[in-house]
Scaffold this motif. Structure first.
Motif, short mmCIF file in Angstrom:
data_model
loop_
_atom_site.label_atom_id
_atom_site.label_comp_id
_atom_site.label_asym_id
_atom_site.label_seq_id
_atom_site.Cartn_x
_atom_site.Cartn_y
_atom_site.Cartn_z
N ILE A 27 -1.15 9.60 -22.23
CA ILE A 27 -0.83 8.62 -21.18
C ILE A 27 -1.22 9.22 -19.84
CG2 ILE A 27 1.02 7.42 -19.97
CD1 ILE A 27 2.51 7.21 -22.63
N VAL A 28 -1.96 8.45 -19.05
CA VAL A 28 -2.40 8.91 -17.73
C VAL A 28 -1.94 7.90 -16.69
CG1 VAL A 28 -4.38 9.42 -16.26
CG2 VAL A 28 -4.39 10.14 -18.66
N VAL A 29 -1.23 8.38 -15.67
CA VAL A 29 -0.75 7.56 -14.57
C VAL A 29 -1.57 7.88 -13.32
CG1 VAL A 29 1.22 7.01 -13.09
CG2 VAL A 29 1.57 7.41 -15.54
N GLY A 30 -2.15 6.86 -12.73
CA GLY A 30 -3.02 7.06 -11.58
C GLY A 30 -2.36 7.80 -10.44
N GLY A 31 -1.06 7.54 -10.22
CA GLY A 31 -0.35 8.18 -9.12
C GLY A 31 -0.19 9.68 -9.29
N GLU A 32 -0.50 10.18 -10.48
CA GLU A 32 -0.42 11.62 -10.72
C GLU A 32 -1.78 12.30 -10.61
OE1 GLU A 32 3.26 11.15 -13.94
OE2 GLU A 32 1.23 11.67 -14.63
N CYS A 83 0.87 -1.17 0.00
CA CYS A 83 0.00 0.00 0.00
C CYS A 83 0.91 1.22 0.00
CB CYS A 83 -0.90 0.02 1.24
SG CYS A 83 -2.10 -1.32 1.28
N PHE A 84 0.92 1.92 -1.10
CA PHE A 84 1.83 3.05 -1.25
C PHE A 84 1.10 4.37 -1.08
CE2 PHE A 84 3.93 6.17 -4.14
CZ PHE A 84 5.05 6.37 -3.36
N HIS A 85 1.64 5.19 -0.19
CA HIS A 85 1.08 6.52 0.03
C HIS A 85 2.18 7.54 -0.30
CE1 HIS A 85 -2.40 4.75 1.97
NE2 HIS A 85 -1.59 4.02 2.69
N LYS A 94 -7.98 4.15 -10.95
CA LYS A 94 -8.99 3.16 -11.28
C LYS A 94 -9.32 2.35 -10.03
CE LYS A 94 -6.17 1.33 -14.27
NZ LYS A 94 -5.57 0.40 -15.27
N PRO A 95 -10.55 2.02 -9.74
CA PRO A 95 -11.73 2.09 -10.61
C PRO A 95 -12.59 3.35 -10.43
CG PRO A 95 -12.25 0.76 -8.71
CD PRO A 95 -10.80 1.19 -8.55
N ALA A 96 -12.04 4.40 -9.83
CA ALA A 96 -12.83 5.63 -9.63
C ALA A 96 -13.23 6.22 -10.98
CB ALA A 96 -12.02 6.65 -8.83
N ASP A 101 2.38 4.18 -8.70
CA ASP A 101 3.26 5.28 -8.35
C ASP A 101 3.81 5.96 -9.61
OD1 ASP A 101 5.40 6.78 -6.84
OD2 ASP A 101 6.67 5.34 -7.94
N ARG A 102 3.88 7.27 -9.56
CA ARG A 102 4.31 8.05 -10.72
C ARG A 102 5.69 7.62 -11.21
NH1 ARG A 102 7.55 12.06 -12.26
NH2 ARG A 102 6.78 13.54 -13.82
N GLN A 103 6.66 7.58 -10.31
CA GLN A 103 8.03 7.25 -10.70
C GLN A 103 8.11 5.86 -11.31
OE1 GLN A 103 11.09 7.69 -7.61
NE2 GLN A 103 12.13 5.87 -8.42
N THR A 104 7.50 4.89 -10.64
CA THR A 104 7.56 3.51 -11.11
C THR A 104 6.93 3.35 -12.48
OG1 THR A 104 7.46 2.70 -8.83
CG2 THR A 104 6.91 1.13 -10.57
N GLN A 105 5.74 3.91 -12.66
CA GLN A 105 5.04 3.74 -13.92
C GLN A 105 5.72 4.49 -15.07
OE1 GLN A 105 3.86 1.23 -12.60
NE2 GLN A 105 1.93 1.30 -13.70
N ARG A 106 6.22 5.68 -14.80
CA ARG A 106 6.90 6.44 -15.83
C ARG A 106 8.19 5.74 -16.27
NH1 ARG A 106 3.64 9.76 -18.71
NH2 ARG A 106 2.20 10.80 -17.29
#
Length: 237
Positions: free
Chosen positions: A144-149, A50-52, A154-156, A124-129
């Motif tokens: 391209i859309v990264v959830g961490g940004e 769980c990453f915050h 998802k799933p919101a 996470d932004r860094q990981t996904q990028r």
């Protein structure tokens, strides 16, 4: 699209040359069995992660997974330096072996002639990028859309609406394609998209889950399926 960046981190240890980390640990502890146990423990920690982003950077969090796994297996004093070596070796080896298959590249190139493509991924932004860059997949998508940004992942519905805004389309014009029922398919349903397509590589159907509009065993089946849905849809992938 899950053929390139693949957010579920729990799949990484065995797939992305965990053997390299095992060799490193074995050189330190002279026991392949203990090295394998440490890697297995890290895999479990990744699956429950769980990453915050406001509490800890992803590098510190994942280094701590290795540090805790070493401590739990070997006892004794903490070994932060070894944990850092393990994490960066795992990460670098993993990124080196990420790529888009040639047939997937060809498919995306052809699809983009007919529809707009957007890559939506949680994490996470860094990981996904880093994974997106490693796959060199940016040129195959209109956005391209990264959830961490974003405020929500998802799933919101909000992140799907954001994707629609970027493409200049309505949710009812979009198709969501993904391999995770709980986030990809449920998110597409939550946002009221035109259709959802589940990539079910295993062929196993869960007993209870969101029900996708369509199911395929490979992303390469997508062009033919889209023709059946509507050859002029916007594709959220």
């Amino acid at each position: 699209m899950r053929a390139g960046p693949q957010p579920p981190e729990s799949r990484g240890i065995s797939q992305f040359l965990g053997a390299q980390v095992i060799k490193l640990l074995q050189s330190k502890y002279h026991s392949k069995e203990e090295a394998e146990i440490i890697c297995e423990k890290v895999q479990v920690k990744l699956s429950k992660e769980c990453f915050h982003p406001y509490n800890m950077c992803i590098t510190d969090l994942r280094t701590s997974h290795w540090e805790e796994a070493i401590q739990e297996t070997k006892g004794g004093k903490d070994n932060r330096r070894l944990a850092e070596e393990c994490y960066f070796l795992w990460k670098s080896t993993r990124l080196q072996h990420m790529s888009l298959a040639e047939d997937v590249k060809a498919m995306l190139t052809e699809l983009r002639k007919e529809v707009r493509l957007l890559l939506l991924t949680n994490g996470d932004r860094q990981t996904q990028r880093e994974k997106i860059e490693a796959c060199a997949c940016q040129s195959y998508f209109d956005a391209i859309v990264v959830g961490g940004e974003q405020k929500e992942e998802k799933p919101a519905p909000s992140i799907f609406y954001h994707c629609c805004d970027l493409l200049g389309v309505q949710p009812g014009d979009c198709v969501m394609v993904g391999d995770t029922l709980e986030t990809d398919i449920q998110g597409g349903l939550n946002a009221g998209l035109k259709a959802t397509v589940w990539i079910n590589k295993s062929g196993v159907m869960p007993l209870t889950s969101p029900i996708p509009h369509y199911t395929v065993s490979s992303v390469l089946e997508l062009p033919a399926l889209l023709q059946n849905i509507d050859c002029k849809v916007s594709l959220s992938m």
